[in-house]
Design an enzyme around this catalytic site. Structure first.
Site, short mmCIF file in Angstrom:
data_model
loop_
_atom_site.label_atom_id
_atom_site.label_comp_id
_atom_site.label_asym_id
_atom_site.label_seq_id
_atom_site.Cartn_x
_atom_site.Cartn_y
_atom_site.Cartn_z
N GLU A 261 0.86 -1.19 0.00
CA GLU A 261 0.00 0.00 0.00
C GLU A 261 0.90 1.24 0.00
O GLU A 261 1.93 1.27 0.67
CB GLU A 261 -0.86 -0.03 1.26
CG GLU A 261 -1.73 1.20 1.48
CD GLU A 261 -2.34 1.23 2.87
OE1 GLU A 261 -3.47 1.72 3.01
OE2 GLU A 261 -1.68 0.76 3.83
N LYS A 320 -9.86 0.30 -1.89
CA LYS A 320 -10.02 -0.07 -0.48
C LYS A 320 -11.44 0.24 -0.04
O LYS A 320 -11.93 1.36 -0.16
CB LYS A 320 -9.01 0.68 0.39
CG LYS A 320 -8.93 0.19 1.82
CD LYS A 320 -7.78 0.85 2.55
CE LYS A 320 -7.64 0.33 3.97
NZ LYS A 320 -6.51 0.96 4.69
N CYS A 370 -4.24 -3.26 4.23
CA CYS A 370 -3.91 -2.77 5.57
C CYS A 370 -5.03 -3.03 6.57
O CYS A 370 -5.28 -4.17 6.95
CB CYS A 370 -3.56 -1.28 5.49
SG CYS A 370 -2.75 -0.63 6.99
#
Length: 506
Positions: A261, A320, A370
């Site tokens: 990321e 995301k 994440c």
């Protein structure tokens, strides 16, 4: 004095639970900690009131989170970290209050785990999507209860952890032989089932005739610590380009590569220099590279993973979907600005709405970027959409050398077991890792160093019970917790009525 002892037990119980999490990984201390918490709620010679139970619950929760979450304040100061710890501890107030009611009832210890889960579920869901980072199950990654993950995910592991703890307390604290026997069953049966599940688990690595893929993770590292490292975002991109060239020169022969990321915090679709650098890296390695970058569309800014193929160019994207509140976006920004100037450090990203998969040539890759790895629905939707292997690209540079990256690695390991999939963790500054479907880490980097990890991993299409029915099971267990709370209130009211009737007749 007796109540102060209960509060001391609550503090100790929280500290013990903390040590079950990584990087300590002393999984049995979660059982000991929850056992102490339950003991603090039980009637001894005195009987704690509901208000006292609420305070015991709050102190227990605060103790857990003050130990567990210092990384939150690593670069924004102690105030936000302590505020978050207090906010999370509020969810433990009803756990303690209902706990003292259940502790007065025969076999109440067998129902307390459902109450514990109900409030953990709420804490992990609301507000703003909740904070699932602090689920009790994460601390069981080194223990035998982790083998129950494919059967019920985090919810089942949390329940059996609490059930085991309460059962052990009942064995030694109950005065009634039937309760002791029930306590023994509560402690022994989950352990037996977990060991049986572990013995029956699929092979961790590739088996004969099983399709495989060779994957590399690139950890380029960042130029310096701190929130301002993104000011040097081109240096971060340069690092990942250079490490990918080193991968190509090393003789490794991956089928595709995963970057972390934010490995290109410069949008390659609007910046020709960034696009040229990524194209250079992809051309050097000669296989697709999944790149973490920032994009923008008509909705707004996106935290994006993009597949760059040396033959066909940019391909699938994962936007995301589960964003971190107060970090990637700021809910109620104007309101919270009244209390802290740090709110303007939060981003303004917009969530995606995909199924969590991208296609890398013939492979379907599930992606949880994440913070998403903490959210049950992230990989659940990806696996149900056909993901054969998983990746957790992440950027932990902001949090320095704290426990955060190890806590997150434990979540990726848990997801590997839960999904029966290999997981590739690619981090900008570490720790990166390659995880087999049994949760074992076969490659892992250090923190704040460049690293290249490569392994041959199985591609699997099995759908575990947790992936198929996990959400329904969690709702069922939560409903059981709600029913247990209602029952404890009914019994409490019935007890008061009986006492009043006895006083009147006397």
């Amino acid at each position: 004095m007796k109540f102060l002892l209960r509060l001391a037990l609550a503090v100790a119980s929280g500290a013990l639970v903390y040590y079950s999490y990584e990087p300590h990984g002393l999984w049995f201390l979660a059982i000991a900690g929850i056992g102490l918490f339950w003991a603090a709620l039980m009637p001894w010679r005195d009987r704690p009131s509901g208000w006292q139970g609420a305070l015991i619950g709050f102190v227990h929760g605060l103790s857990v989170y003050v130990f567990l979450l210092p990384w939150v304040g690593e670069f924004v100061g102690a105030a936000p970290y302590l505020a978050l710890s207090v906010a999370l501890a509020l969810y433990s107030i009803p756990v303690g209050a209902f706990g003292v009611l259940l502790a007065r009832l025969r076999y109440g210890f067998a129902l307390f785990p459902l109450v514990y889960l109900a409030w953990e579920f709420l804490r992990s869901s609301v507000p703003f999507g909740g904070f699932p980072w602090v689920r009790l199950a994460w601390g069981q990654i080194e223990g035998p209860l982790r083998y129950l993950a494919p059967w019920g995910g985090t919810a089942l592991v949390t329940v059996v952890t609490v059930l085991t703890a309460c059962g052990l307390v009942a064995i030694f604290a109950s005065r009634r032989p039937p309760e002791r026997l029930t306590g023994l069953a509560c402690a022994a049966v989950p352990a037996g089932l977990a060991l049986a599940a572990g013995a029956a688990a699929p092979a961790p690595g590739p088996v004969s005739d099983e399709p495989t893929v060779t994957v590399s993770a690139v950890q380029g590292n960042v130029p310096r610590l701190g929130l301002d490292f993104n000011a040097q975002r081109r240096a971060v991109l340069n690092n990942h380009v250079e490490q990918t060239k080193n991968l190509a020169a090393s003789g490794a022969d991956p089928d595709f590569v995963v970057w972390p990321e934010n490995s290109s915090d410069v949008n390659p679709f609007t910046d020709s220099e960034a696009a040229a650098q990524i194209e250079e890296a992809v051309g050097a390695v000669g296989v697709p590279v999944v790149v973490g970058t920032i994009t923008r569309d008509e909705v707004g800014a996106r935290n994006t993973m993009v597949v760059f193929d040396p033959e066909t160019g940019p391909g699938d994207r994962h936007y995301k979907k589960y964003l971190q509140p107060f970090g990637e976006y700021m809910p109620m920004r104007d309101f919270f600005r009244l209390f802290s100037e740090y709110v303007d450090l939060a981003g303004d990203f917009k969530p995606g709405d995909g199924d969590g998969t991208v296609r890398v040539r013939d492979v379907v890759l599930g992606v949880a970027t994440c913070y998403e790895v903490a959210v049950d629905a992230a990989f659940r939707s990806a696996v149900r959409a056909g993901a054969e292997i998983l990746a957790t690209p992440t950027n932990n540079a902001t949090f320095g050398f704290t426990d955060m990256t190890y806590q997150q690695m434990a979540m990726s390991r848990f997801r590997a077991i839960e999904t029966d999939r290999a997981v590739v963790v690619a981090a900008t500054s570490g720790a990166s890792g390659i995880i087999l479907p049994d949760g074992s880490v076969i490659e892992q980097s250090g923190i704040f160093e460049p690293a290249l990890l490569t392994a041959q991993l199985p591609l699997r299409v099995t759908v575990t019970p947790s992936m198929r029915f996990g959400a329904a099971l969690e709702w069922l267990l939560v409903a059981g917790g709600v029913a247990a709370m209602i029952w404890s209130l009914v019994r409490r009211r019935g007890g008061y009525a009986a006492r009043e009737e006895k006083e009147v007749s006397a």
